[in-house]
Motif scaffolding. Structure first.
Motif, PDB file in Angstrom:
ATOM      1  N   GLU A  44       0.826  -1.214   0.000  1.00 10.24           N
ATOM      2  CA  GLU A  44       0.000   0.000   0.000  1.00 10.24           C
ATOM      3  C   GLU A  44       0.856   1.258   0.000  1.00 10.24           C
ATOM      4  N   ILE A  64      -7.810  -4.585  -2.917  1.00  4.10           N
ATOM      5  CA  ILE A  64      -6.947  -5.326  -3.840  1.00  4.10           C
ATOM      6  C   ILE A  64      -7.834  -5.907  -4.925  1.00  4.10           C
ATOM      7  N   PHE A  81      -4.051  -2.796  -7.142  1.00  2.00           N
ATOM      8  CA  PHE A  81      -4.959  -2.171  -6.185  1.00  2.00           C
ATOM      9  C   PHE A  81      -6.044  -1.386  -6.895  1.00  2.00           C
TER      10      PHE A  81
END
Length: 134
Positions: A44, A64, A81
């Motif tokens: 992230e 995700i 993502f």
């Protein structure tokens, strides 16, 4: 194993795709923007940093979408993502081009091979959502 992240960013039914720089590895292929993880970085953190470095955009990760493995000279693990833009004005800092395109138009672009499974998944899911239910 090398970790790579990419962002699938949607806006008004369009998805952001970027064209790799001509002099880059795999130059002129289209891709979902992102890049390699640095040591000690979470996926992230990586995607947030990469989008800032490549496009000068601030994003928020919302989930995700997919994880895939791709083999160059070694195995590379990709995390794709879902993300949304929270700030900034897009600037092309490493890419030759960027476009917002409808999902059904993704087939008209030559994608980097590692991104192709996600392109296919997006198109399949879009087709299912658009199908008329009886």
């Amino acid at each position: 194993m090398l970790g790579v992240t990419a962002a699938v960013i949607m806006k008004n039914e369009n998805v952001l795709i970027c064209q790799r720089a001509k002099d880059d590895d795999a130059g002129l292929f289209w891709e979902f923007p992102g890049g390699k993880m640095e040591e000690g970085e979470t996926p992230e953190e990586c995607i947030i940093r990469e989008i800032k470095e490549e496009l000068d955009l601030d994003i928020r990760v919302t989930g995700i979408l997919a994880e895939t493995d791709y083999y160059y000279n070694k195995r590379v693990h990709f995390t794709f993502f879902q993300a949304e833009i929270t700030g900034g004005d897009m600037k092309l800092l490493v890419h030759d081009d960027a476009k917002w395109v409808p999902i059904e138009a993704l087939k008209d672009y030559e994608f980097f091979p590692a991104d192709q499974p996600v392109v296919d998944m997006l198109m399949r899911n879009h087709k299912k959502e658009g199908a008329v239910k009886h």
